[in-house]
Design a protein around this motif. Structure first.
Motif, PDB file in Angstrom:
ATOM      1  N   MET A   1       0.782  -1.380  -0.018  1.00  0.00           N
ATOM      2  CA  MET A   1       0.112  -0.018   0.063  1.00  0.00           C
ATOM      3  C   MET A   1       0.855   1.122   0.176  1.00  0.00           C
ATOM      4  SD  MET A   1      -2.771   1.712   0.255  1.00  0.00           S
ATOM      5  CE  MET A   1      -4.308   0.907   0.921  1.00  0.00           C
ATOM      6  N   VAL A   2       0.559   2.347  -0.930  1.00  0.00           N
ATOM      7  CA  VAL A   2       1.358   3.267  -1.065  1.00  0.00           C
ATOM      8  C   VAL A   2       0.318   4.559  -0.907  1.00  0.00           C
ATOM      9  CG1 VAL A   2       2.957   4.916  -2.327  1.00  0.00           C
ATOM     10  CG2 VAL A   2       3.126   2.482  -2.579  1.00  0.00           C
ATOM     11  N   THR A   3       0.606   5.494   0.075  1.00  0.00           N
ATOM     12  CA  THR A   3      -0.246   6.833   0.353  1.00  0.00           C
ATOM     13  C   THR A   3       0.541   7.957  -0.025  1.00  0.00           C
ATOM     14  OG1 THR A   3       0.425   6.749   2.812  1.00  0.00           O
ATOM     15  CG2 THR A   3      -1.550   5.415   2.133  1.00  0.00           C
ATOM     16  N   PHE A   4       0.036   8.957  -0.467  1.00  0.00           N
ATOM     17  CA  PHE A   4       0.804  10.132  -0.781  1.00  0.00           C
ATOM     18  C   PHE A   4      -0.204  11.156  -0.546  1.00  0.00           C
ATOM     19  CE2 PHE A   4      -0.561   7.637  -4.451  1.00  0.00           C
ATOM     20  CZ  PHE A   4      -1.197   8.462  -5.308  1.00  0.00           C
ATOM     21  N   LYS A   5       0.314  12.658  -0.995  1.00  0.00           N
ATOM     22  CA  LYS A   5      -0.550  13.842  -1.091  1.00  0.00           C
ATOM     23  C   LYS A   5      -0.374  14.426  -2.278  1.00  0.00           C
ATOM     24  CE  LYS A   5      -1.208  14.450   4.045  1.00  0.00           C
ATOM     25  NZ  LYS A   5      -1.108  15.660   4.828  1.00  0.00           N
ATOM     26  N   VAL A   6      -1.249  14.972  -2.998  1.00  0.00           N
ATOM     27  CA  VAL A   6      -1.075  15.530  -4.359  1.00  0.00           C
ATOM     28  C   VAL A   6      -1.854  16.641  -4.389  1.00  0.00           C
ATOM     29  CG1 VAL A   6      -2.918  14.478  -5.710  1.00  0.00           C
ATOM     30  CG2 VAL A   6      -0.797  15.238  -6.850  1.00  0.00           C
ATOM     31  N   ASP A   7      -1.555  17.988  -5.167  1.00  0.00           N
ATOM     32  CA  ASP A   7      -2.208  18.985  -5.500  1.00  0.00           C
ATOM     33  C   ASP A   7      -3.715  18.609  -6.014  1.00  0.00           C
ATOM     34  OD1 ASP A   7      -0.384  20.732  -4.613  1.00  0.00           O
ATOM     35  OD2 ASP A   7       0.296  21.301  -6.690  1.00  0.00           O
ATOM     36  N   PHE A   8      -4.885  19.281  -5.571  1.00  0.00           N
ATOM     37  CA  PHE A   8      -6.275  18.718  -6.078  1.00  0.00           C
ATOM     38  C   PHE A   8      -6.166  18.849  -7.346  1.00  0.00           C
ATOM     39  CE2 PHE A   8     -10.411  20.278  -7.118  1.00  0.00           C
ATOM     40  CZ  PHE A   8     -11.079  19.200  -6.467  1.00  0.00           C
ATOM     41  N   ASP A   9      -5.754  19.823  -8.130  1.00  0.00           N
ATOM     42  CA  ASP A   9      -6.029  20.111  -9.397  1.00  0.00           C
ATOM     43  C   ASP A   9      -5.141  19.154 -10.260  1.00  0.00           C
ATOM     44  OD1 ASP A   9      -3.497  21.323  -9.037  1.00  0.00           O
ATOM     45  OD2 ASP A   9      -4.241  23.396 -10.080  1.00  0.00           O
ATOM     46  N   GLN A  10      -4.242  18.494  -9.719  1.00  0.00           N
ATOM     47  CA  GLN A  10      -3.224  17.287 -10.489  1.00  0.00           C
ATOM     48  C   GLN A  10      -3.912  15.946 -10.187  1.00  0.00           C
ATOM     49  OE1 GLN A  10      -0.488  17.840 -12.203  1.00  0.00           O
ATOM     50  NE2 GLN A  10      -1.180  19.915 -12.308  1.00  0.00           N
ATOM     51  N   MET A  11      -4.948  15.788  -9.310  1.00  0.00           N
ATOM     52  CA  MET A  11      -5.394  14.608  -8.820  1.00  0.00           C
ATOM     53  C   MET A  11      -5.901  13.549 -10.003  1.00  0.00           C
ATOM     54  SD  MET A  11      -8.342  13.523  -5.962  1.00  0.00           S
ATOM     55  CE  MET A  11      -9.695  14.498  -7.100  1.00  0.00           C
ATOM     56  N   GLU A  12      -6.846  13.977 -10.804  1.00  0.00           N
ATOM     57  CA  GLU A  12      -7.380  12.979 -11.959  1.00  0.00           C
ATOM     58  C   GLU A  12      -6.234  12.937 -12.955  1.00  0.00           C
ATOM     59  OE1 GLU A  12     -10.808  14.871 -13.886  1.00  0.00           O
ATOM     60  OE2 GLU A  12     -11.952  14.962 -11.592  1.00  0.00           O
ATOM     61  N   SER A  13      -5.382  14.049 -13.347  1.00  0.00           N
ATOM     62  CA  SER A  13      -4.301  13.561 -14.259  1.00  0.00           C
ATOM     63  C   SER A  13      -3.408  12.613 -13.616  1.00  0.00           C
ATOM     64  CB  SER A  13      -3.632  14.965 -14.597  1.00  0.00           C
ATOM     65  OG  SER A  13      -4.447  15.879 -15.101  1.00  0.00           O
ATOM     66  N   LEU A  14      -2.945  12.502 -12.584  1.00  0.00           N
ATOM     67  CA  LEU A  14      -2.255  11.744 -11.907  1.00  0.00           C
ATOM     68  C   LEU A  14      -2.891  10.195 -11.782  1.00  0.00           C
ATOM     69  CD1 LEU A  14       0.378  10.620 -10.336  1.00  0.00           C
ATOM     70  CD2 LEU A  14      -0.680  11.507  -8.106  1.00  0.00           C
TER      71      LEU A  14
END
Length: 271
Positions: A241-254
């Motif tokens: 299991m890998v958890t992380f945080k990303v900018d909201f506006d980058q979420m879908e692209s990631l």
């Protein structure tokens, strides 16, 4: 279907029902720290994994008082620094002071710091996400605090408080004059303020085979993900299991980039 939840509802194509039920079984047995308990709801063409909650057949409702969640969905504009604007209207001196705040406590601290006990009135308003308050401080009801709040809302600026200090000059302004004065001074103060866009970070997670970790980490670095953590205790051979945080506006692209790079459907967990 209704679920009171603090986490987004996850949908999986109905054709993958068996996989989803297996995922549900594993989540219940192993209880990752990142995830709450889940219920499985079958409604074609998708099945839903939702946090355990009261479920009915009508609609989906989420209760969330987090001020980070506003209409812009994870990003907000605020001022970079404290700003002051001063003007004189019919011999009354008005001083507007705007500053950033994060909650009601910081708003109270800001008011205590900038208000002048010697002034005739210290009127104010603040907005933090969907939370807001205003105060007329002795002016006729609705002639000071609400106009200040309207100026904040019109500016599009969030997490901000504006205090307008008035020193009475001997000439009454009348109800309309007060509304224009307080609202105008607050608007001018915010108009002159340097602003910045703040992007909220979204916590995410996924289970992935060991042999795809390199591909995953490449994408996480490309999208500047932060707070990356790995947990091998998934109860499944060869899966972590890998958890992380990303900018909201980058979420879908990631999400899309990871799915394409890994060449398979992957279930993402968000909260």
């Amino acid at each position: 279907m209704q679920a009171a939840a603090s986490m987004r509802i996850l949908s999986i194509p109905f054709k993958n029902l068996n996989k989803a039920l297996l995922l549900h079984h594993n989540l219940q047995n192993h209880r990752h720290r990142f995830l709450p308990s889940f219920s499985v709801i079958q409604t074609k063409p998708c099945i839903y994994l939702t946090p355990m909650a009261t479920i009915s057949s009508n609609s989906i409702t989420a209760s969330d008082s987090n001020p980070n969640n506003n209409k812009k969905g994870g990003a907000f504009t605020t001022i970079k620094e404290r700003v002051t604007f001063q003007t004189e209207i019919k011999k009354s001196k008005f001083i507007a002071i705007a500053g950033t705040i994060s909650n009601e406590r910081s708003a109270q601290a800001f008011l205590t710091e900038v208000r002048d006990p010697k002034a005739t009135h210290n009127c104010w308003a603040y907005k933090v996400g969907d939370q807001f308050r205003s105060n007329d401080d002795g002016e006729p009801s609705g002639t000071a605090g609400k106009p200040i709040l309207s100026a904040i809302e019109s500016s599009g600026i969030d997490r901000v408080m504006v205090v307008v200090i008035r020193y009475f000059g001997g000439i009454k302004l009348g109800t309309g004059g007060l509304v224009r004065a307080y609202g105008g001074v607050a608007a001018d103060c915010l108009r002159n303020a340097p602003t910045c866009l703040v992007k909220s970070k979204v916590p995410m997670g996924l289970e992935i085979p060991y042999d795809l970790l390199g591909v995953l980490y490449h994408q996480l670095q490309s999208f500047r993900a932060e707070d990356i953590k790995q947990d091998y205790d998934t109860g499944k051979d060869g899966v972590t299991m890998v958890t992380f945080k990303v900018d909201f506006d980058q979420m879908e692209s990631l999400e899309e980039a990871i799915k394409v790079s890994c060449g398979r459907d992957i279930v993402f967990f968000k909260r």
